[in-house]
Enzyme design. Structure first.
Site, PDB file in Angstrom:
ATOM      1  NE  ARG A  89     -40.271   9.844 -17.379  1.00 16.00           N
ATOM      2  CZ  ARG A  89     -40.412   8.572 -17.693  1.00 16.00           C
ATOM      3  NH1 ARG A  89     -41.562   8.137 -18.108  1.00 16.00           N
ATOM      4  NH2 ARG A  89     -39.408   7.742 -17.583  1.00 16.00           N
ATOM      5  CD  GLU A 128     -37.554  -7.823 -19.646  1.00 15.93           C
ATOM      6  OE1 GLU A 128     -37.759  -6.602 -19.767  1.00 15.93           O
ATOM      7  OE2 GLU A 128     -37.748  -8.653 -20.558  1.00 15.93           O
TER       8      GLU A 128
HETATM    9  P1  AMP Z   1     -42.121  -0.192 -12.597  1.00 16.28           P
HETATM   10  O1  AMP Z   1     -41.020  -0.201 -11.570  1.00 16.28           O
HETATM   11  O2  AMP Z   1     -42.112  -1.403 -13.478  1.00 16.28           O
HETATM   12  O3  AMP Z   1     -43.483   0.037 -11.953  1.00 16.28           O
HETATM   13  O4  AMP Z   1     -41.814   1.003 -13.581  1.00 16.28           O
HETATM   14  C1  AMP Z   1     -42.137   2.303 -13.227  1.00 16.28           C
HETATM   15  C2  AMP Z   1     -41.058   3.293 -13.606  1.00 16.28           C
HETATM   16  O5  AMP Z   1     -40.555   3.064 -14.922  1.00 16.28           O
HETATM   17  C3  AMP Z   1     -41.618   4.691 -13.594  1.00 16.28           C
HETATM   18  O6  AMP Z   1     -40.637   5.568 -13.069  1.00 16.28           O
HETATM   19  C4  AMP Z   1     -41.934   4.976 -15.047  1.00 16.28           C
HETATM   20  O7  AMP Z   1     -41.643   6.300 -15.373  1.00 16.28           O
HETATM   21  C5  AMP Z   1     -41.064   4.013 -15.845  1.00 16.28           C
HETATM   22  N1  AMP Z   1     -41.825   3.240 -16.851  1.00 16.28           N
HETATM   23  C6  AMP Z   1     -42.049   1.904 -16.832  1.00 16.28           C
HETATM   24  N2  AMP Z   1     -42.762   1.505 -17.901  1.00 16.28           N
HETATM   25  C7  AMP Z   1     -43.008   2.620 -18.620  1.00 16.28           C
HETATM   26  C8  AMP Z   1     -43.726   2.868 -19.857  1.00 16.28           C
HETATM   27  N3  AMP Z   1     -44.325   1.887 -20.550  1.00 16.28           N
HETATM   28  N4  AMP Z   1     -43.790   4.149 -20.286  1.00 16.28           N
HETATM   29  C9  AMP Z   1     -43.200   5.142 -19.591  1.00 16.28           C
HETATM   30  N5  AMP Z   1     -42.519   4.966 -18.454  1.00 16.28           N
HETATM   31  C10 AMP Z   1     -42.408   3.727 -17.954  1.00 16.28           C
END
Ligand code: AMP
Length: 173
Positions: free
Chosen positions: A58, A95
């Site tokens: 995205r 996780e």
């Molecule tokens: P993080 O590494 O935990 O900051 O997760 C970010 C990545 O995971 C991004 O590329 C987001 O597109 C995806 N992502 C994580 N949580 C969500 C969520 N609740 N809804 C949509 N995409 C998410």
């Protein structure tokens, strides 16, 4: 413009307990898409930006549009094994287990000033790994920009020293 109503919440995707923030509904509204890209274009116009670095998949939608609008290169970061030429890699904790991101080794030059783009900031693990890749190539991160932030997941805390800019917040875990 209030973007929140244009983002669809999908409970329990991709697994139980996750509130998935779906930006495909926002993309149905060209005025909203243009508002995001034009806003970022104005924000970074006088920052001597050399490249936009976007995260699969995205981040390619928003980052690609921003790079086009600004007339600067777009540099993709992808999951391990997708980029064809020589890459460098960064591994980060999920996780359960780990994930590895890659960038082409010749995609940025020392001293380049870049903006990192993704759709959503959750725990910050993804963008922290992207930041390591960008830094390893000698480039400077001017800011990391996201459409959505989930503040309860404290992503900003993992990004000490990197300015973060987000457009809409949801208070979900
Ligand atoms: P993080 O590494 O935990 O900051 O997760 C970010 C990545 O995971 C991004 O590329 C987001 O597109 C995806 N992502 C994580 N949580 C969500 C969520 N609740 N809804 C949509 N995409 C998410």
């Amino acid at each position: 413009m209030d973007l929140a109503p244009l983002i669809r919440n999908v409970p329990d995707f991709p697994k139980a307990g996750i509130q998935f923030k779906d930006i495909t509904t926002l993309l149905q509204y060209p005025d909203a898409f243009r508002h995001i890209i034009d806003g970022w274009k104005a924000r970074y116009a006088n920052q001597r930006i050399n490249a936009i670095v976007g995260m699969e998949a995205r981040g390619f939608i928003f980052g690609g549009a921003l790079a086009y609008a600004m007339g600067v290169p777009f540099v993709p970061v992808r999951k391990k094994g997708k980029l064809p030429a020589r890459t460098i890699a960064a591994t980060y904790d999920l996780e359960y287990g780990t994930d590895t991101l890659e960038i082409h080794a010749d995609a940025l030059r020392k001293g380049d000033r870049v903006v990192i783009i993704d759709d959503l900031l959750a725990t910050g693990g993804t963008v922290a790994a992207m930041a390591r890749l960008v830094s390893q190539l000698g480039a400077e991160i001017v800011e990391a920009a996201f459409v959505i932030e989930l503040p309860p997941l404290k992503g900003r805390e993992k990004l000490a020293g990197i300015p973060v800019h987000t457009l809409v917040e949801f208070m979900v875990e």
